[in-house]
Write an enzyme that holds these catalytic residues in place. Structure first.
Site, PDB file in Angstrom:
ATOM      1  N   LYS A 200     -18.231  -1.935  32.143  1.00 57.41           N
ATOM      2  CA  LYS A 200     -19.648  -2.289  32.052  1.00 57.41           C
ATOM      3  C   LYS A 200     -19.846  -3.708  32.551  1.00 57.41           C
ATOM      4  O   LYS A 200     -19.016  -4.591  32.314  1.00 57.41           O
ATOM      5  CB  LYS A 200     -20.145  -2.174  30.598  1.00 57.41           C
ATOM      6  CG  LYS A 200     -21.578  -2.637  30.373  1.00 57.41           C
ATOM      7  CD  LYS A 200     -21.944  -2.590  28.896  1.00 57.41           C
ATOM      8  CE  LYS A 200     -23.311  -3.192  28.635  1.00 57.41           C
ATOM      9  NZ  LYS A 200     -23.667  -3.186  27.214  1.00 57.41           N
ATOM     10  N   GLU A 245     -32.428  -9.619  19.512  1.00 57.32           N
ATOM     11  CA  GLU A 245     -30.998  -9.464  19.222  1.00 57.32           C
ATOM     12  C   GLU A 245     -30.434 -10.653  18.466  1.00 57.32           C
ATOM     13  O   GLU A 245     -30.473 -11.791  18.950  1.00 57.32           O
ATOM     14  CB  GLU A 245     -30.216  -9.254  20.521  1.00 57.32           C
ATOM     15  CG  GLU A 245     -28.780  -8.839  20.297  1.00 57.32           C
ATOM     16  CD  GLU A 245     -28.183  -8.099  21.482  1.00 57.32           C
ATOM     17  OE1 GLU A 245     -27.020  -7.667  21.390  1.00 57.32           O
ATOM     18  OE2 GLU A 245     -28.877  -7.939  22.508  1.00 57.32           O
ATOM     19  N   GLU A 290     -23.073   2.954  26.701  1.00 55.18           N
ATOM     20  CA  GLU A 290     -23.337   1.520  26.837  1.00 55.18           C
ATOM     21  C   GLU A 290     -23.423   0.858  25.470  1.00 55.18           C
ATOM     22  O   GLU A 290     -22.885  -0.236  25.245  1.00 55.18           O
ATOM     23  CB  GLU A 290     -24.648   1.315  27.619  1.00 55.18           C
ATOM     24  CG  GLU A 290     -25.000  -0.140  27.863  1.00 55.18           C
ATOM     25  CD  GLU A 290     -26.338  -0.303  28.566  1.00 55.18           C
ATOM     26  OE1 GLU A 290     -26.907  -1.403  28.478  1.00 55.18           O
ATOM     27  OE2 GLU A 290     -26.823   0.676  29.179  1.00 55.18           O
ATOM     28  N   GLU A 431     -36.180  -1.758  34.747  1.00 55.14           N
ATOM     29  CA  GLU A 431     -35.881  -2.185  33.378  1.00 55.14           C
ATOM     30  C   GLU A 431     -35.951  -3.696  33.245  1.00 55.14           C
ATOM     31  O   GLU A 431     -36.435  -4.220  32.237  1.00 55.14           O
ATOM     32  CB  GLU A 431     -34.499  -1.687  32.967  1.00 55.14           C
ATOM     33  CG  GLU A 431     -34.111  -2.062  31.543  1.00 55.14           C
ATOM     34  CD  GLU A 431     -32.728  -1.562  31.169  1.00 55.14           C
ATOM     35  OE1 GLU A 431     -31.965  -2.344  30.561  1.00 55.14           O
ATOM     36  OE2 GLU A 431     -32.413  -0.391  31.485  1.00 55.14           O
TER      37      GLU A 431
END
Length: 445
Positions: A200, A245, A290, A431
């Protein structure tokens, strides 16, 4: 601490440790708007969620550092400052007493200077109490509730003007990376993943908001706090935003983190489909993969520091005004060290950063690839931002959904997307625009 690091701390901090005095006084309960009543100045330091948190005014001490030792240098400076300070704090709650706000560069190679800032006045609120903290470096200043309130009242009189949104010559232009360049970088990233070098990569891009009139920072922060009340609104020395987050929160011997990985734009969602987010996130193999990479990265790092951990087997869908995310909340009891202490929030920030959610997997190799592939300096984007107190408590989020004020009329916005083998360049670009939407709306663009 190594002797080399000790020498570096001594060289940077020599003569720079002021003898601070600080007093915290409990105040009457705030209004239903909480801290927003005090968010009136563009130069405020801010950490707020659901009307709770702190707002700081002025500056009595500051430390800047860069390079691979930036966390350790800042930590050593803060410990020395706290040790030398005279702190009167009858509340002894997380965030009361002497605190510093911090913002750290994402990369050790960044030209951005990581920083800790100690404000002169702090107004705070939690679920149990409201307070004011008054901190001075001058030996002859009287510390009292009256003096603190008088200085706060004077500061609030100097409120910053607002600006009319959505008119004039405001525009968004390419930053260091154009849309075409970003899609090319995504393609290259997918090829690298296909080669087996990493599983990733989180590729970031930027855009610049050019404003016709000077930015009204306090107005932008109020907009973010009201629209994105489930996020942590932050402002530290020109770095502003509202992050969903939490990198790490420490309260005593308990550490918590909120991990996000997996995103779905709400603007393109079909109307009336109540299970759309569930189907496209929780039931999607690419999104779940992910997310699991990010969870595994965090728990692997936290495990050696914990005596017990709670990590959910299933993520949940976090609903924000602009996007849905796959999210997981992780909680751990911190293990005591040989001297009986537990890691502070800055200890954990250094261990956890960068997470797989903003860098890639494995993180060390992903970071090396990103420095070559992204073609830009992230600065503080996706770096830790938050606060610490003298007991090691604190909260540091990941600096997402925000930007850096580069001039009175220029703000650089950032966004990043997790790239895996199944990613599509056009979808990742879309996105990234969705993730810039909170700042674009707050700026009126």
């Amino acid at each position: 601490m190594t002797s080399q690091l000790s020498d570096a701390v001594g060289a940077q901090a020599a003569g720079a440790i002021p003898q601070l005095r600080s007093i915290t006084i409990q105040r009457p309960a705030m209004s239903e708007h909480g801290l927003l009543d005090y968010l009136t100045r563009d130069d405020s330091l801010v950490w707020s969620r659901h009307g709770q948190g702190t707002i700081g005014f002025g500056q009595v001490a500051r430390f800047d550092a860069s390079g691979p030792e930036r966390f350790a240098l800042a930590h050593a400076w803060w410990d020395a400052l706290a040790e030398a300070a005279d702190v009167q704090d009858p509340l002894k709650a997380p965030g009361t007493g002497l605190i510093a706000y911090g913002a750290f560069a994402f990369s050790f190679s960044s030209t951005y200077s990581s920083r800790l800032i100690v404000p002169r006045i702090v107004v705070g609120r939690n679920e149990n109490a409201s307070w004011i903290t008054y901190t001075v470096a001058e030996p002859d200043v009287v510390l009292s509730a009256d003096a603190a309130e008088a200085e706060l009242a004077s500061l609030l009189d100097g409120y910053s003007p607002e600006r009319e949104l959505g008119v004039g010559t405001d525009k968004l232009v390419d930053g260091q990376i154009s849309e075409t360049d970003y899609k090319d970088a995504v393609r290259k990233g997918i090829s690298i993943i296909d080669s087996g070098a990493v599983t990733k990569l989180v590729l970031a891009r930027d855009a610049v908001a050019e404003l016709g009139t000077p930015i009204a920072v306090a107005q932008v922060l109020r907009q973010l706090a009201l629209r994105y009340n489930d996020c942590w609104t932050y402002s530290v020395d020109g770095l502003i935003g509202a992050t969903p987050e939490m990198l790490v929160r420490v309260r005593g011997d308990v550490a918590e983190a909120r991990v996000l990985a997996g995103t779905l734009d709400r603007e393109t969602a079909p109307r009336g489909d109540s299970r759309y987010a569930h189907r496209m996130l929780l039931e999607d193999e690419k999104q779940r993969h992910e997310h699991q990479l990010a969870i595994d990265s965090l728990t692997d790092q936290l495990g050696p520091l914990a005596s017990g951990m709670e990590a959910p087997e299933e993520p949940f869908v976090l609903e924000l005004p602009n996007v849905w995310h796959l999210a997981s909340d992780v909680k751990a009891s911190l293990a005591a060290r040989a001297d009986g202490s537990v890691p502070s929030v800055l200890d954990l920030v250094e261990v956890f950063h960068p997470t797989a959610a903003v860098c890639g997997t494995p993180t060390k190799e992903a970071g090396r690839i990103l420095r070559e592939l992204e073609g830009m300096d992230r600065g503080p984007y996706a770096g830790p931002v938050g606060w610490i107190d003298t007991r090691g408590n604190g909260e540091f989020g990941i600096a997402l959904r925000g930007g850096v004020i580069e001039s009175p009329t220029s703000v650089r916005l950032y966004a990043g997307c997790g790239i895996v083998a199944a990613s599509e360049p056009a979808a990742e670009l879309a996105e990234s625009w969705a993730k810039m939407r909170p700042m674009r709306e707050a700026l009126g663009i």
